[in-house]
Design an enzyme around this catalytic site. Structure first.
Site, PDB file in Angstrom:
ATOM      1  N   HIS A   1       0.797  -1.243   0.000  1.00  0.00           N
ATOM      2  CA  HIS A   1       0.000   0.000   0.000  1.00  0.00           C
ATOM      3  C   HIS A   1       0.822   1.282   0.000  1.00  0.00           C
ATOM      4  O   HIS A   1       0.250   2.369  -0.049  1.00  0.00           O
ATOM      5  CB  HIS A   1      -0.938   0.020   1.219  1.00  0.00           C
ATOM      6  CG  HIS A   1      -0.246   0.376   2.494  1.00  0.00           C
ATOM      7  ND1 HIS A   1       0.485  -0.529   3.222  1.00  0.00           N
ATOM      8  CD2 HIS A   1      -0.143   1.555   3.162  1.00  0.00           C
ATOM      9  CE1 HIS A   1       0.996   0.068   4.286  1.00  0.00           C
ATOM     10  NE2 HIS A   1       0.636   1.344   4.279  1.00  0.00           N
TER      11      HIS A   1
HETATM   12  C1  UD1 Z   1      -1.299   5.325   6.642  1.00  0.00           C
HETATM   13  C2  UD1 Z   1      -0.026   5.792   7.312  1.00  0.00           C
HETATM   14  C3  UD1 Z   1       1.001   4.681   7.337  1.00  0.00           C
HETATM   15  C4  UD1 Z   1       0.416   3.359   7.852  1.00  0.00           C
HETATM   16  C5  UD1 Z   1      -0.836   3.026   7.030  1.00  0.00           C
HETATM   17  C6  UD1 Z   1      -1.501   1.734   7.474  1.00  0.00           C
HETATM   18  C7  UD1 Z   1       0.407   8.207   7.043  1.00  0.00           C
HETATM   19  C8  UD1 Z   1       1.224   9.230   6.338  1.00  0.00           C
HETATM   20  N1  UD1 Z   1       0.555   6.930   6.608  1.00  0.00           N
HETATM   21  O1  UD1 Z   1      -1.066   5.225   5.260  1.00  0.00           O
HETATM   22  O2  UD1 Z   1       2.074   5.069   8.170  1.00  0.00           O
HETATM   23  O3  UD1 Z   1       1.367   2.312   7.708  1.00  0.00           O
HETATM   24  O4  UD1 Z   1      -1.756   4.106   7.206  1.00  0.00           O
HETATM   25  O5  UD1 Z   1      -2.571   1.383   6.639  1.00  0.00           O
HETATM   26  O6  UD1 Z   1      -0.330   8.534   7.946  1.00  0.00           O
HETATM   27  N2  UD1 Z   1      -8.576   5.262   2.412  1.00  0.00           N
HETATM   28  C9  UD1 Z   1      -9.815   4.694   2.222  1.00  0.00           C
HETATM   29  N3  UD1 Z   1     -10.397   4.062   3.272  1.00  0.00           N
HETATM   30  C10 UD1 Z   1      -9.807   3.992   4.489  1.00  0.00           C
HETATM   31  C11 UD1 Z   1      -8.540   4.569   4.654  1.00  0.00           C
HETATM   32  C12 UD1 Z   1      -7.937   5.192   3.609  1.00  0.00           C
HETATM   33  O7  UD1 Z   1     -10.377   4.737   1.145  1.00  0.00           O
HETATM   34  O8  UD1 Z   1     -10.391   3.424   5.411  1.00  0.00           O
HETATM   35  C13 UD1 Z   1      -7.915   5.969   1.326  1.00  0.00           C
HETATM   36  C14 UD1 Z   1      -7.631   7.427   1.655  1.00  0.00           C
HETATM   37  O9  UD1 Z   1      -8.684   8.255   1.414  1.00  0.00           O
HETATM   38  C15 UD1 Z   1      -6.430   7.692   0.750  1.00  0.00           C
HETATM   39  C16 UD1 Z   1      -5.695   6.365   0.776  1.00  0.00           C
HETATM   40  O10 UD1 Z   1      -6.659   5.388   1.116  1.00  0.00           O
HETATM   41  O11 UD1 Z   1      -6.835   7.972  -0.557  1.00  0.00           O
HETATM   42  C17 UD1 Z   1      -4.539   6.344   1.723  1.00  0.00           C
HETATM   43  O12 UD1 Z   1      -4.942   6.770   3.021  1.00  0.00           O
HETATM   44  P1  UD1 Z   1      -3.919   7.430   4.070  1.00  0.00           P
HETATM   45  O13 UD1 Z   1      -4.675   8.042   5.140  1.00  0.00           O
HETATM   46  O14 UD1 Z   1      -2.882   8.214   3.338  1.00  0.00           O
HETATM   47  O15 UD1 Z   1      -3.249   6.225   4.726  1.00  0.00           O
HETATM   48  P2  UD1 Z   1      -2.307   5.036   4.276  1.00  0.00           P
HETATM   49  O16 UD1 Z   1      -1.757   5.110   2.921  1.00  0.00           O
HETATM   50  O17 UD1 Z   1      -3.052   3.818   4.674  1.00  0.00           O
END
Ligand code: UD1
Length: 353
Positions: free
Chosen positions: A198
């Protein structure tokens, strides 16, 4: 009783919070804020349900959007809550945007910050996590680190006070799961590798994501891929069809016990997650980490965790290389949470019974 406010928001933080909540029971008045960084049912609520964790006292909806906007939204709301609650300490976990938001707000309100999983370094400042953890470490009053290596990294940056080696709270959780018989039945009869990917640098460019999927397709046994929402969205955006990858079994992000069960019965793990590299080590599984570096350098020492980044065709050789002896004491003895509670009690000058 002292009041401790914990900020959680992303999937690994729900897992780390559980042993802490258990150990803190009766010791502090624990107030929990969920920032809403992760908001899908199977990225968030399912962990609270499965582990029987308390419902957060505050549920924000600060997920999604750019890093700046997300962190900013969290800070605005956290400030109001912390001003209202007036905790004696604020606990933050790991390296996410929720960690940084909680730490910055607490520091500006002069409330001591407790950083759980402090002192980790990837030395890759392009990762938002690296910035989040460096800044949080530098403003924390109490730093709980998993190993001597982290003590050294912090010392190099001039942080030498209030650093305690307590082991890794995720090990508490893995040991609790195994010892309490919370693992589930073998999910698949065939041999398989388990995979999670991811990180933005593996998912956000089409060519790279195709390379990752092709590498999965070429493996000698099936690859069970628990697909994170970020990765799923990227596949949709790039019009990549799951059905083209016949060697890959795509599954939803798994609840905690299911995730550990998939790993437990697998032949090996392919991942870019931080936490899962350690879980593989503790469960004595070979791990191939699709990154150019790792914070968990001790797992690399005897070759049971191998970094493969530029040329993903190397995954096959790396994954089939024989495993070496695993140290059973890596990152503590599974009692990190209890030691953290003792340390925080002292910080808050609470009289422990
Ligand atoms: C985050 C953490 C990372 C951790 C990971 C675990 C930061 C910078 N990164 O990254 O350290 O290892 O979580 O998973 O905080 N999204 C959804 N549904 C959800 C969650 C996220 O659709 O329930 C989408 C968000 O809107 C975004 C993408 O996924 O487009 C990434 O979400 P983000 O909050 O950046 O987290 P991670 O990449 O998971």
């Amino acid at each position: 009783m002292a009041k401790v406010l914990a900020v959680i928001g992303a999937r690994p933080q729900f897992i780390k919070h559980y042993p802490f909540e258990v150990a803190a029971k009766g010791r502090f008045d624990l107030v929990t804020v969920h920032t809403g960084q992760h908001y899908d049912q199977n990225m968030s609520q399912i962990f609270f349900d499965q582990l029987g964790m308390s419902k957060p006292d505050y549920q924000l909806q600060a997920g999604g959007g750019s890093h700046g906007a997300q962190t900013g939204r969290m800070m605005i709301e956290l400030e109001e809550i912390i001003l209202k609650e007036q905790p004696d300490a604020v606990v933050v976990y790991g390296d996410t945007n929720s960690t940084l938001a909680g730490a910055l707000v607490a520091s500006k309100l002069h409330i001591p910050i407790v950083h759980i999983e402090a002192g980790l370094r990837s030395f890759n400042r392009n990762m938002p996590e690296e910035i989040n953890r460096i800044l949080t470490d530098h403003i924390s009053a109490l730093l709980f680190v998993p190993s001597q290596q982290s003590v050294s990294f912090l010392a190099q940056e001039g942080i030498i006070q209030n650093v305690h080696i307590v082991g890794d709270i995720m090990k508490d959780m893995v040991m609790m799961t195994v010892n309490n018989g919370w693992l589930l039945a073998r999910p698949l009869e065939d041999e398989y590798y388990f995979a999670t990917i991811h990180r933005p640098y593996n998912t956000d460019e089409k060519e790279r994501l195709l390379q990752v999927l092709s590498a999965f397709q070429e493996q000698a046994c099936k690859v069970v891929f628990a697909i994170h929402p970020r990765t799923r969205k990227a596949m949709e955006t790039f019009d990549i069809a799951m059905s083209d990858y016949t060697n890959v079994l795509f599954v939803e992000p798994q609840p905690y016990f299911e995730n550990l069960t998939w790993l437990y019965y697998s032949q090996a793990l392919i991942t870019d997650s931080g936490g899962m590299q350690k879980e593989a080590y503790w469960l004595q599984k070979k791990c191939v980490t699709v990154r150019s570096e790792t914070e968990w350098v001790e797992t690399l020492e005897n070759g049971n965790n191998v970094l493969v980044f530029n040329d993903l065709t190397q995954i096959s050789d790396a994954i089939s290389a024989p495993m070496q002896a695993f140290s059973t004491s890596l990152y503590g003895d599974g009692n990190a949470a209890r030691q953290m509670v003792e340390g925080i009690s002292q910080l808050c000058t609470i009289n422990i019974d």
